[in-house]
Write a protein that holds these residues in place. Sequence first.
Motif, short mmCIF file in Angstrom:
data_model
loop_
_atom_site.label_atom_id
_atom_site.label_comp_id
_atom_site.label_asym_id
_atom_site.label_seq_id
_atom_site.Cartn_x
_atom_site.Cartn_y
_atom_site.Cartn_z
N PRO A 63 0.38 -1.54 -0.18
CA PRO A 63 0.66 -0.25 0.28
C PRO A 63 1.01 1.34 -0.01
CG PRO A 63 -0.88 -1.64 1.59
CD PRO A 63 -0.29 -2.24 1.30
N ARG A 64 1.81 1.27 0.72
CA ARG A 64 2.78 2.31 0.71
C ARG A 64 3.73 2.34 -0.93
NH1 ARG A 64 7.86 3.13 5.40
NH2 ARG A 64 5.83 3.54 6.41
N ALA A 65 3.62 1.49 -1.43
CA ALA A 65 4.30 2.15 -2.68
C ALA A 65 3.08 2.41 -4.03
CB ALA A 65 5.16 0.80 -3.39
N GLY A 66 2.16 2.38 -3.59
CA GLY A 66 0.73 2.51 -4.38
C GLY A 66 0.02 3.98 -4.55
N SER A 67 0.28 3.97 -2.65
CA SER A 67 0.29 5.71 -2.47
C SER A 67 1.28 6.30 -2.70
CB SER A 67 -0.05 5.77 -0.87
OG SER A 67 1.62 5.46 0.19
N TYR A 68 2.47 6.34 -3.26
CA TYR A 68 3.60 6.78 -4.24
C TYR A 68 3.58 6.74 -4.60
CZ TYR A 68 6.68 7.40 0.13
OH TYR A 68 7.63 8.00 0.94
N ILE A 69 3.23 5.96 -5.24
CA ILE A 69 2.66 6.02 -7.31
C ILE A 69 1.19 7.00 -7.14
CG2 ILE A 69 2.05 4.59 -9.42
CD1 ILE A 69 4.15 4.14 -8.56
N GLY A 70 0.20 7.04 -6.75
CA GLY A 70 -0.88 7.82 -6.82
C GLY A 70 -0.39 9.63 -6.55
N TRP A 71 0.17 9.74 -5.75
CA TRP A 71 0.50 11.12 -5.15
C TRP A 71 1.74 11.47 -6.36
CZ3 TRP A 71 -1.03 15.42 -2.76
CH2 TRP A 71 -1.95 14.37 -2.13
N PHE A 72 2.27 10.67 -7.09
CA PHE A 72 3.16 10.82 -8.65
C PHE A 72 3.14 10.93 -9.29
CE2 PHE A 72 7.15 8.28 -7.51
CZ PHE A 72 7.80 8.91 -6.07
N PHE A 73 0.91 10.62 -9.98
CA PHE A 73 0.03 10.80 -10.63
C PHE A 73 -0.85 12.43 -10.65
CE2 PHE A 73 -3.62 10.72 -13.15
CZ PHE A 73 -3.28 10.64 -14.59
N LEU A 74 -0.84 12.16 -9.05
CA LEU A 74 -1.71 12.93 -8.79
C LEU A 74 -1.07 14.63 -8.84
CD1 LEU A 74 -4.85 14.11 -7.96
CD2 LEU A 74 -3.36 13.57 -5.88
N MET A 75 0.19 14.33 -8.71
CA MET A 75 1.18 16.04 -8.14
C MET A 75 1.88 16.29 -9.95
SD MET A 75 0.62 17.04 -5.92
CE MET A 75 1.41 18.30 -6.03
N SER A 76 1.74 15.15 -11.02
CA SER A 76 1.71 15.61 -12.23
C SER A 76 1.01 16.55 -13.64
CB SER A 76 1.93 14.46 -12.96
OG SER A 76 3.17 13.18 -12.81
N PRO A 116 9.94 14.01 -8.59
CA PRO A 116 9.46 13.57 -7.67
C PRO A 116 10.19 12.90 -6.43
CG PRO A 116 10.62 12.21 -9.17
CD PRO A 116 10.51 13.56 -9.92
N CYS A 117 11.64 13.51 -6.53
CA CYS A 117 12.29 12.92 -4.88
C CYS A 117 11.26 14.37 -4.08
CB CYS A 117 13.70 13.98 -4.73
SG CYS A 117 14.84 12.43 -6.19
N LEU A 118 11.27 15.69 -4.79
CA LEU A 118 10.29 16.07 -3.63
C LEU A 118 9.59 15.59 -3.08
CD1 LEU A 118 11.53 19.56 -4.81
CD2 LEU A 118 12.71 19.01 -3.59
N ILE A 119 8.10 15.17 -3.88
CA ILE A 119 7.67 14.54 -2.97
C ILE A 119 7.56 13.57 -2.42
CG2 ILE A 119 5.16 13.48 -4.15
CD1 ILE A 119 5.86 14.93 -7.25
N THR A 120 8.54 12.71 -3.07
CA THR A 120 8.55 11.29 -1.70
C THR A 120 9.14 12.08 -0.28
OG1 THR A 120 9.51 10.17 -3.78
CG2 THR A 120 10.35 9.68 -1.77
N VAL A 121 10.53 12.73 -0.31
CA VAL A 121 10.60 13.66 1.29
C VAL A 121 9.01 14.13 1.42
CG1 VAL A 121 11.79 15.57 1.89
CG2 VAL A 121 12.91 14.10 0.66
N ALA A 122 8.84 15.45 0.70
CA ALA A 122 6.82 15.65 2.04
C ALA A 122 6.36 14.52 2.27
CB ALA A 122 6.84 16.56 1.19
N LEU A 123 6.08 13.25 1.23
CA LEU A 123 5.27 12.31 1.81
C LEU A 123 6.00 11.43 3.24
CD1 LEU A 123 3.73 10.24 -1.66
CD2 LEU A 123 2.59 12.31 0.10
N TRP A 124 7.24 11.91 3.53
CA TRP A 124 7.98 10.70 4.34
C TRP A 124 8.11 11.32 5.26
CZ3 TRP A 124 12.29 12.11 7.37
CH2 TRP A 124 12.93 11.10 7.77
N ILE A 125 8.14 12.87 5.74
CA ILE A 125 7.82 13.95 6.51
C ILE A 125 6.49 13.88 6.62
CG2 ILE A 125 7.84 15.76 7.13
CD1 ILE A 125 10.35 16.61 4.81
N ALA A 126 5.56 13.91 6.26
CA ALA A 126 3.89 14.03 6.54
C ALA A 126 3.37 12.49 7.15
CB ALA A 126 3.42 14.08 5.31
#
Length: 436
Positions: free
Chosen positions: A85-98, A401-411
């Motif tokens: 689920p975590r990998a899926g959420s990251y992919i979902g946010w990658f698409f959503l923020m595109s 995507p690196c910035l998105i990943t960092v933001a999701l990790w912090i959240a």
Amino acid sequence: MTNEHKLQSTIGLPQAIALYIGAVLGSGILIVPGLAAEMAGPASLLAWGFMTLLILPMALSMGLLSAKFPNAGGVSHFVSLAFSPRAGSYIGWFFLMSVPIGAPVAALTGAGYMTAAMGWGEGSRMGLAAAMLAVGLIINWIGMKVAGRIQIAVVIAIVAVLIFAIVAALPQMKSVHFTPFAPHGWLPVGQAAAILFWCFIGWEAVSHLSEEFTNPQRAAVKGFTVAAVIVGLLYFLTALATVGTQSYLAGGSDASLVWVISRAIGPWGAVIAGLTGIFICTATIIAYVGAASRVAYALSRQGHAFRWMGLLSRRFHTPIGGIAFLFLCFVVIMSLYGSGTVSLTNLIQFPNATFILTYLGGCAAGIKLLRGNRWGVAISWVSFISTAVVFPFVGWAMLYPCLITVALWIAGRIRHKRPLPAPPVITEQKKATVHR
């Protein structure tokens, strides 16, 4: 879930085909044939032929997954099932923020064709682009049944103009225009193929609408196949007309289609090409706003996004929370562009890496989830390898995507550090009540 908390199944096969075509057949068809011909000459047709054959496995890999696992999460849901689920959420946010960047880019590109044809200024371009984004948001708020019908009309208009341009080019096509076949050598053919790859991205977007298919198995696989054939033929024939008329030399690589239409019907050709640009980009916006709003809904439903992003319209049962999120993002991006803070060139590059990572995740999920289908695994591997080859060329766009990943990790860290609410205190009186 009750009907009030579910997306409604309203997308039939014709609407699905139109949505697929609208998602893939973007503004690239007005620009890229000329750019590829300018880069590799007539040999660019080899690159177009290769990519036309390649898009079928690319489309089918997404189609098979959508048919087997229909869900508003689309690629994000496939990755969650295949990996975590975590990998899926990251992919979902990658698409959503595109999409908050990609949709305004498409709107500004389409509006640019029209303003150039009419001789209007930058203010008119901004106004047209804002109107196109508003159309995409409103249509998706009303519902995918209406969006699908409008998309059918828009796609028919696009196809009609492109077929007219191709037919109009036939009398101007000469065999001498195909020689020398490779004026710049064979290396530019491969470079042209890398550029053409961007024209065929978009199949993953409609997978997010699969939960709303009336018949997911039929709409996904047949819809993908029919759309892939139509898109492939239109791209290749447009490229053939561009090379055969040498319009990329006469009218410029970025206005080759305008030149062909203008030669056939005169000055009105530029206006028709401008309207075609608006139609093509609006169709893309409708498809991507629909996909992104469904991703926001799915992420919220799974607890990976704000709760308000999962709100559904009581009247239309559409993801109004996701649409509101996109509206806010569009306002920010258009304000940044209008103030001159960022240019269109900068904006174009940002979502490249996130779109490709989304696609790579979907292909990797297909390799694992389609194990019972030999063809499914094979085409998923073909799609994964071809996409992976292109990824290194995105350059500095990898930072997004690196910035998105960092933001999701912090959240995620903040969420886990929040103290759990204290258990309710049960008084003796309450205990007695419970025992009774």
